[in-house]
Design an enzyme around this catalytic site. Sequence first.
Site, PDB file in Angstrom:
ATOM      1  N   GLY A  99     -61.741  19.707  -7.773  1.00  0.00           N
ATOM      2  CA  GLY A  99     -61.927  20.783  -8.123  1.00  0.00           C
ATOM      3  C   GLY A  99     -62.420  21.133  -9.606  1.00  0.00           C
ATOM      4  NE  ARG A 163     -61.798  20.471  -3.531  1.00  0.00           N
ATOM      5  CZ  ARG A 163     -60.632  20.620  -4.505  1.00  0.00           C
ATOM      6  NH1 ARG A 163     -59.888  19.630  -4.527  1.00  0.00           N
ATOM      7  NH2 ARG A 163     -60.380  21.582  -5.209  1.00  0.00           N
ATOM      8  CG  ASP A 193     -52.442  14.585  -8.254  1.00  0.00           C
ATOM      9  OD1 ASP A 193     -53.715  15.274  -7.932  1.00  0.00           O
ATOM     10  OD2 ASP A 193     -51.521  14.994  -7.602  1.00  0.00           O
ATOM     11  CG  ASP A 194     -54.789  13.441  -4.346  1.00  0.00           C
ATOM     12  OD1 ASP A 194     -54.041  12.539  -4.039  1.00  0.00           O
ATOM     13  OD2 ASP A 194     -54.548  14.536  -4.050  1.00  0.00           O
ATOM     14  CE  LYS A 220     -60.024  17.774 -11.840  1.00  0.00           C
ATOM     15  NZ  LYS A 220     -60.340  18.264 -10.586  1.00  0.00           N
ATOM     16  CB  THR A 221     -55.242  19.331 -12.368  1.00  0.00           C
ATOM     17  OG1 THR A 221     -54.996  20.223 -11.423  1.00  0.00           O
ATOM     18  CG2 THR A 221     -54.284  18.483 -13.235  1.00  0.00           C
ATOM     19  CG  ASP A 223     -53.011  22.895  -9.705  1.00  0.00           C
ATOM     20  OD1 ASP A 223     -53.628  23.973  -9.971  1.00  0.00           O
ATOM     21  OD2 ASP A 223     -53.004  22.326  -8.598  1.00  0.00           O
ATOM     22  CE1 TYR A 261     -51.140  51.090  -3.350  1.00  0.00           C
ATOM     23  CE2 TYR A 261     -52.101  52.285  -5.525  1.00  0.00           C
ATOM     24  CZ  TYR A 261     -52.078  52.184  -4.270  1.00  0.00           C
ATOM     25  OH  TYR A 261     -52.808  52.930  -3.377  1.00  0.00           O
ATOM     26  CD  GLU A 329     -53.033  26.965  -4.378  1.00  0.00           C
ATOM     27  OE1 GLU A 329     -54.072  27.129  -3.875  1.00  0.00           O
ATOM     28  OE2 GLU A 329     -52.896  26.185  -5.334  1.00  0.00           O
ATOM     29  CE1 TYR A 434     -61.917  26.381  -5.957  1.00  0.00           C
ATOM     30  CE2 TYR A 434     -60.638  27.669  -4.807  1.00  0.00           C
ATOM     31  CZ  TYR A 434     -61.121  26.394  -4.914  1.00  0.00           C
ATOM     32  OH  TYR A 434     -60.700  25.473  -4.212  1.00  0.00           O
ATOM     33  N   GLY A 436     -60.280  31.125 -12.370  1.00  0.00           N
ATOM     34  CA  GLY A 436     -59.861  30.546 -13.534  1.00  0.00           C
ATOM     35  C   GLY A 436     -60.416  29.067 -13.719  1.00  0.00           C
ATOM     36  NE  ARG A 437     -59.926  24.973  -8.696  1.00  0.00           N
ATOM     37  CZ  ARG A 437     -59.326  24.119  -8.847  1.00  0.00           C
ATOM     38  NH1 ARG A 437     -59.799  23.410 -10.028  1.00  0.00           N
ATOM     39  NH2 ARG A 437     -58.417  23.629  -7.958  1.00  0.00           N
TER      40      ARG A 437
END
Length: 561
Positions: A99, A163, A193-194, A220-221, A223, A261, A329, A434, A436-437
């Site tokens: 991503g 991916r 990581d992957d 890069k991530t 997360d 709300y 998430e 997405y 924020g990506r």
Amino acid sequence: MASSNGDIKPKTTTTGRYASVYSEVQASRLRHSLPLPSVLKSNFKILDGTQSSAAGNPDEIAKLFPNLFGQPSARLVPSDSGAVLLERKLKIGVVLSGGQAPGGHNVISGVFDYLQEHAKGSILYGFRGGPAGIMRGKYVELNSEFIYPYRNQGGFDMICSGRDKIETPEQFKQAEETAKKLDLDGLLVIGGDDSNTNACLLAENFWSKNLKTRVIGCPKTIDGDLKCKEVPTSFGFDTACKIYSEMIGNVMIDARSTGKYYHFVRLMGRAASHITLECALQTHPNITIIGEEVAAKKLTLKNVTDYIVDVIVKRAKLGYNYGVILIPEGLIDFIPEVQVLIAELNEILAHDIVDEAGAWKAKLTPQCLQLFEILPNTIQEQLLLERDPHGNVQVAKIETEKMLIQMVETELEKRKQTGTYKGEFKGQSHFFGYEGRCGLPTNFDANYCYALGYGAGALLHAGKTGLISSVGNLAAPVEEWTVGGTALTSLMDVERRHGKLKPVIKKAMVELEGAPFKAFASVRDEWSLKNRSNPISWASIQCSESHSIVGTWSPSLGHAV
């Protein structure tokens, strides 16, 4: 500029099209200067450290990586002896994998500039569409005209990402053929990581086949779960958290404005709650669920629901029938009882076809079957979705926030009937993902990525392989940052995926004994009952140097610095 199929053209930087494509903000970001750590601005040499091991199961990792396992990490240090790396022409490939994350274009800019300054006449190839571009031989030759319009810009659209994994013998063979065809001296894999696990497998494969192509990874991530002592953070995290925090701050103001709300906000973070924790520190929501704490305390879905309901009831007594709740998430995967269910489902999905007849359910243990049956139908369906290419549950498609709204509504209705709750509840669900990506990278991410790419160029120039580019001392000014490479095998463990043991980079989780979580835990009870948030304007902070993943939390400022 040459391309393998001639269908990529660079953005024009001189007239007409440039002005129409870029906004004033984007154009101004092009002019942001990119400082380098001092060690990269003068003569340097590369020193090896001590022998490395693995994050877990070193014997298994040693068997999987017989050539790379145990190799030392490397660091760049100043040298008084002039140029220590031979100035030779290199052919380097770069690929974006997984991503998007803000700053990726600056990694490419960094390695390109390194080659221009230290290995004149070198060629940089950009593989298009991620790892599939390597296997299919789809690439573009990058030059300064092509790269310039992407400096300090968001997105991965310079060469795009993908991916795909390189994992079968046929796919490794295709990668070998591309490396030979282009006569590659090195390959830079920019990914999470992957993807970096895949980079290490490629490095091992190329080495075993006596190919000269060296492979370096880049962290890069958004997360934030790819880090270690030598890799303090992954790029994109800083930018993404600031973007999400502005959105959360806006929602909090909306909640106070309407007064009716509860906004349940699910945030990116497939396996770790770093984004949720950081955004909580920046915005002060009423309730924040941290997945690692849920797992450590072995909380059930009912426990989590009761915690949320208890706060809602207390706020109702104060006249507040509104609020904001942050949810990671991957929350559902942190709950122990759900973890067991997912593990059993993974085994079933790896070997059986799940159909509507439901015969597969007989393979679930009674406890897991009972839990599965009480989940809303939509969540059941989402848990059975096809796994991603890495064997992970697609948690982005599991609408945990909607499930919690339903469970909270049910529990509040029970309390109304017993007279312990007299408020009104309306839940609104959000998933900030997405958005924020691909934002414009903050100054920190822009500078960090540039240093990562420049450092990766130095590692490849030195013939290093199986390392991940590492830039440290990030709380200091850029000039004082350290640069080096960390052995990828030292970050690895083994996990069961698709029913088999596979090497994976061990994810860095939120540390419950760490300073950020302790700071959050010390004030969350106060935040739950008071409405103290100040909305964060991304327009005012997106170019800031603040990045809390390597800093400390400041109660006086109310956010991480």
